[in-house]
Scaffold this motif. Sequence first.
Motif, PDB file in Angstrom:
ATOM      1  N   LEU A  35      63.640  60.835   7.507  1.00 19.69           N
ATOM      2  CA  LEU A  35      62.905  60.919   8.975  1.00 19.69           C
ATOM      3  C   LEU A  35      61.751  61.780   8.723  1.00 19.69           C
ATOM      4  CD1 LEU A  35      63.264  60.458  11.980  1.00 19.69           C
ATOM      5  CD2 LEU A  35      64.520  63.015  11.912  1.00 19.69           C
ATOM      6  N   ASP A  36      60.625  61.593   9.276  1.00 19.34           N
ATOM      7  CA  ASP A  36      59.614  62.429   9.352  1.00 19.34           C
ATOM      8  C   ASP A  36      59.791  64.156   9.402  1.00 19.34           C
ATOM      9  OD1 ASP A  36      57.073  63.722   9.762  1.00 19.34           O
ATOM     10  OD2 ASP A  36      56.325  62.631  11.694  1.00 19.34           O
ATOM     11  N   PRO A  37      59.670  64.738   8.475  1.00 23.56           N
ATOM     12  CA  PRO A  37      59.973  66.063   8.411  1.00 23.56           C
ATOM     13  C   PRO A  37      59.297  67.018   9.892  1.00 23.56           C
ATOM     14  CG  PRO A  37      58.319  65.724   6.737  1.00 23.56           C
ATOM     15  CD  PRO A  37      58.900  64.293   6.972  1.00 23.56           C
ATOM     16  N   GLU A  38      58.245  66.419  10.197  1.00 22.35           N
ATOM     17  CA  GLU A  38      57.820  67.129  11.453  1.00 22.35           C
ATOM     18  C   GLU A  38      58.482  66.837  12.697  1.00 22.35           C
ATOM     19  OE1 GLU A  38      55.126  69.018  11.367  1.00 22.35           O
ATOM     20  OE2 GLU A  38      55.237  68.922   8.998  1.00 22.35           O
ATOM     21  N   GLN A  39      59.450  65.955  12.884  1.00 24.30           N
ATOM     22  CA  GLN A  39      60.116  65.536  13.866  1.00 24.30           C
ATOM     23  C   GLN A  39      61.117  66.770  14.127  1.00 24.30           C
ATOM     24  OE1 GLN A  39      60.578  62.788  15.766  1.00 24.30           O
ATOM     25  NE2 GLN A  39      61.918  63.891  16.985  1.00 24.30           N
ATOM     26  N   LYS A  40      61.309  67.175  15.408  1.00 16.32           N
ATOM     27  CA  LYS A  40      62.230  68.212  15.802  1.00 16.32           C
ATOM     28  C   LYS A  40      63.437  67.488  15.916  1.00 16.32           C
ATOM     29  CE  LYS A  40      62.998  72.047  19.096  1.00 16.32           C
ATOM     30  NZ  LYS A  40      62.626  72.741  20.255  1.00 16.32           N
ATOM     31  N   VAL A  41      64.697  67.849  15.159  1.00 15.56           N
ATOM     32  CA  VAL A  41      65.809  67.505  15.276  1.00 15.56           C
ATOM     33  C   VAL A  41      66.830  68.442  15.687  1.00 15.56           C
ATOM     34  CG1 VAL A  41      67.815  66.508  13.794  1.00 15.56           C
ATOM     35  CG2 VAL A  41      65.452  66.104  12.816  1.00 15.56           C
ATOM     36  N   GLU A  42      67.350  68.242  17.172  1.00 10.25           N
ATOM     37  CA  GLU A  42      68.273  68.806  17.768  1.00 10.25           C
ATOM     38  C   GLU A  42      69.741  68.073  17.632  1.00 10.25           C
ATOM     39  OE1 GLU A  42      67.949  71.805  18.715  1.00 10.25           O
ATOM     40  OE2 GLU A  42      65.821  72.004  19.038  1.00 10.25           O
ATOM     41  N   GLN A  43      70.819  68.761  18.068  1.00 15.62           N
ATOM     42  CA  GLN A  43      72.131  68.096  17.994  1.00 15.62           C
ATOM     43  C   GLN A  43      72.106  66.737  18.524  1.00 15.62           C
ATOM     44  OE1 GLN A  43      75.646  69.196  20.301  1.00 15.62           O
ATOM     45  NE2 GLN A  43      76.734  70.002  18.413  1.00 15.62           N
ATOM     46  N   PRO A  44      71.596  66.493  19.684  1.00 17.62           N
ATOM     47  CA  PRO A  44      71.617  64.926  20.040  1.00 17.62           C
ATOM     48  C   PRO A  44      71.060  64.062  19.186  1.00 17.62           C
ATOM     49  CG  PRO A  44      71.324  66.442  21.962  1.00 17.62           C
ATOM     50  CD  PRO A  44      71.145  67.332  20.593  1.00 17.62           C
ATOM     51  N   LEU A  45      69.754  64.208  18.852  1.00 14.50           N
ATOM     52  CA  LEU A  45      69.269  63.364  17.832  1.00 14.50           C
ATOM     53  C   LEU A  45      70.102  63.130  16.442  1.00 14.50           C
ATOM     54  CD1 LEU A  45      66.975  61.352  16.960  1.00 14.50           C
ATOM     55  CD2 LEU A  45      65.591  63.553  16.411  1.00 14.50           C
ATOM     56  N   TYR A  46      70.299  64.504  15.877  1.00 18.56           N
ATOM     57  CA  TYR A  46      70.965  64.371  14.687  1.00 18.56           C
ATOM     58  C   TYR A  46      72.451  63.495  15.072  1.00 18.56           C
ATOM     59  CZ  TYR A  46      73.545  66.534  10.650  1.00 18.56           C
ATOM     60  OH  TYR A  46      74.232  66.801   9.518  1.00 18.56           O
ATOM     61  N   SER A  47      73.003  63.616  16.202  1.00 17.35           N
ATOM     62  CA  SER A  47      74.281  62.963  16.229  1.00 17.35           C
ATOM     63  C   SER A  47      74.293  61.569  16.386  1.00 17.35           C
ATOM     64  CB  SER A  47      75.059  63.593  17.560  1.00 17.35           C
ATOM     65  OG  SER A  47      75.155  64.881  17.450  1.00 17.35           O
ATOM     66  N   ALA A  48      72.954  61.186  17.052  1.00 14.48           N
ATOM     67  CA  ALA A  48      72.902  59.630  17.087  1.00 14.48           C
ATOM     68  C   ALA A  48      72.430  59.168  15.556  1.00 14.48           C
ATOM     69  CB  ALA A  48      71.691  59.605  18.042  1.00 14.48           C
ATOM     70  N   LEU A  49      71.671  59.836  14.965  1.00 19.18           N
ATOM     71  CA  LEU A  49      71.502  59.420  13.731  1.00 19.18           C
ATOM     72  C   LEU A  49      72.299  59.257  12.642  1.00 19.18           C
ATOM     73  CD1 LEU A  49      67.820  61.212  13.020  1.00 19.18           C
ATOM     74  CD2 LEU A  49      68.252  58.602  13.282  1.00 19.18           C
ATOM     75  N   SER A  50      73.279  60.119  12.801  1.00 20.64           N
ATOM     76  CA  SER A  50      74.630  60.088  12.116  1.00 20.64           C
ATOM     77  C   SER A  50      75.641  58.809  12.402  1.00 20.64           C
ATOM     78  CB  SER A  50      75.744  61.294  12.221  1.00 20.64           C
ATOM     79  OG  SER A  50      74.849  62.339  12.013  1.00 20.64           O
ATOM     80  N   ASP A  51      75.277  58.377  13.656  1.00 18.40           N
ATOM     81  CA  ASP A  51      75.883  57.189  13.770  1.00 18.40           C
ATOM     82  C   ASP A  51      75.290  55.744  13.386  1.00 18.40           C
ATOM     83  OD1 ASP A  51      78.315  57.926  15.107  1.00 18.40           O
ATOM     84  OD2 ASP A  51      77.783  57.629  17.116  1.00 18.40           O
ATOM     85  N   PHE A  52      74.034  55.986  12.863  1.00 15.78           N
ATOM     86  CA  PHE A  52      73.329  54.889  12.227  1.00 15.78           C
ATOM     87  C   PHE A  52      73.461  55.175  10.738  1.00 15.78           C
ATOM     88  CE2 PHE A  52      71.057  54.641  16.305  1.00 15.78           C
ATOM     89  CZ  PHE A  52      71.020  53.213  16.526  1.00 15.78           C
ATOM     90  N   GLY A  53      74.123  56.079   9.993  1.00 15.63           N
ATOM     91  CA  GLY A  53      74.361  56.166   8.815  1.00 15.63           C
ATOM     92  C   GLY A  53      73.663  57.192   8.038  1.00 15.63           C
ATOM     93  N   PHE A  54      72.967  58.154   8.847  1.00 12.35           N
ATOM     94  CA  PHE A  54      72.031  58.968   8.169  1.00 12.35           C
ATOM     95  C   PHE A  54      72.892  60.323   7.822  1.00 12.35           C
ATOM     96  CE2 PHE A  54      68.753  56.213   9.930  1.00 12.35           C
ATOM     97  CZ  PHE A  54      67.668  56.543   9.222  1.00 12.35           C
ATOM     98  N   ARG A  55      72.265  61.178   6.971  1.00 13.02           N
ATOM     99  CA  ARG A  55      72.945  62.466   6.146  1.00 13.02           C
ATOM    100  C   ARG A  55      72.059  63.561   6.387  1.00 13.02           C
ATOM    101  NH1 ARG A  55      77.952  64.346   5.470  1.00 13.02           N
ATOM    102  NH2 ARG A  55      78.254  65.098   3.486  1.00 13.02           N
ATOM    103  N   ARG A  56      72.349  64.573   6.352  1.00 10.16           N
ATOM    104  CA  ARG A  56      71.525  65.787   6.005  1.00 10.16           C
ATOM    105  C   ARG A  56      71.525  66.530   4.734  1.00 10.16           C
ATOM    106  NH1 ARG A  56      71.215  71.474   6.830  1.00 10.16           N
ATOM    107  NH2 ARG A  56      73.345  71.694   7.267  1.00 10.16           N
ATOM    108  N   SER A  57      70.534  67.059   4.142  1.00 12.69           N
ATOM    109  CA  SER A  57      70.527  67.943   3.075  1.00 12.69           C
ATOM    110  C   SER A  57      69.280  68.666   3.207  1.00 12.69           C
ATOM    111  CB  SER A  57      70.324  66.927   1.583  1.00 12.69           C
ATOM    112  OG  SER A  57      70.355  67.734   0.568  1.00 12.69           O
ATOM    113  N   GLY A  58      69.700  69.950   3.359  1.00 14.62           N
ATOM    114  CA  GLY A  58      68.513  70.984   3.579  1.00 14.62           C
ATOM    115  C   GLY A  58      67.863  70.457   4.990  1.00 14.62           C
TER     116      GLY A  58
END
Length: 240
Positions: A35-58
């Motif tokens: 995901l674009d590192p300039e994109q602000k990631v709050e919990q709702p977006l992060y939760s939705a991306l997790s349901d699309f198979g995304f993951r966080r590292s740092g």
Amino acid sequence: MSNRELINLEQLKFYSTREHPCSYLPQELATTLFLDPEQKVEQPLYSALSDFGFRRSGNNIYRPHCASCQQCISIRIPCQSFCPSRQQRRIHKRNADLQCQEVSSIDNDECYALFEKYINLRHADGDMYPTSRPDYVNFLCTPNNYSRYFTFRLKEQLIAVALADQLEQGLSAVYSFFDPDHDKRSLGTYMILWQLEECSRLGLHALYLGYWIKNCQKMRYKSAFRPLELYINQQWLQLN
């Protein structure tokens, strides 16, 4: 409305890496979508991306995007239907003497010393070796409003740490590390069991475990948790 219905991936900007050697399947080349590192990631977006198979590292939100291999599968454990095996029940009982505490940060000398020992003795063949304090901070201590840190102590001794991200529909088990001197406790498994209990306590659907590769020995422990939900062909399917 589900998290997946809240976002349109086409409205977000992503970047793809060049092909590079796969960390888990040496014979394969890997590509990662970020995901674009300039994109602000709050919990709702992060939760939705997790349901699309995304993951966080740092600070990075990513998922595999390999052209020639589809073996990395995003998995999660549905908390309400999880049924521990006999061995998992023994592991849980074995660690009943541990004290778990939620803390605001693990950016301290005590936690880093444990992390360094864990990497040196358990993952000297991995990407984090040799480790350093800046690498540790960038990997596990990046500021956000959804990370939760848990420490596990035997009397006063710190023997394990778990980092989990709070999603709207579950917890994402980002990383855990422990004292290799306590191998008989199976602390890696115990911390997953503990986080499953936390999910259930909060009334959440699932514990997200990242990626699973059927033919990767390092990831085989994940398949011991049943049932599992696997993200395949843009949908979550249950494996009993």
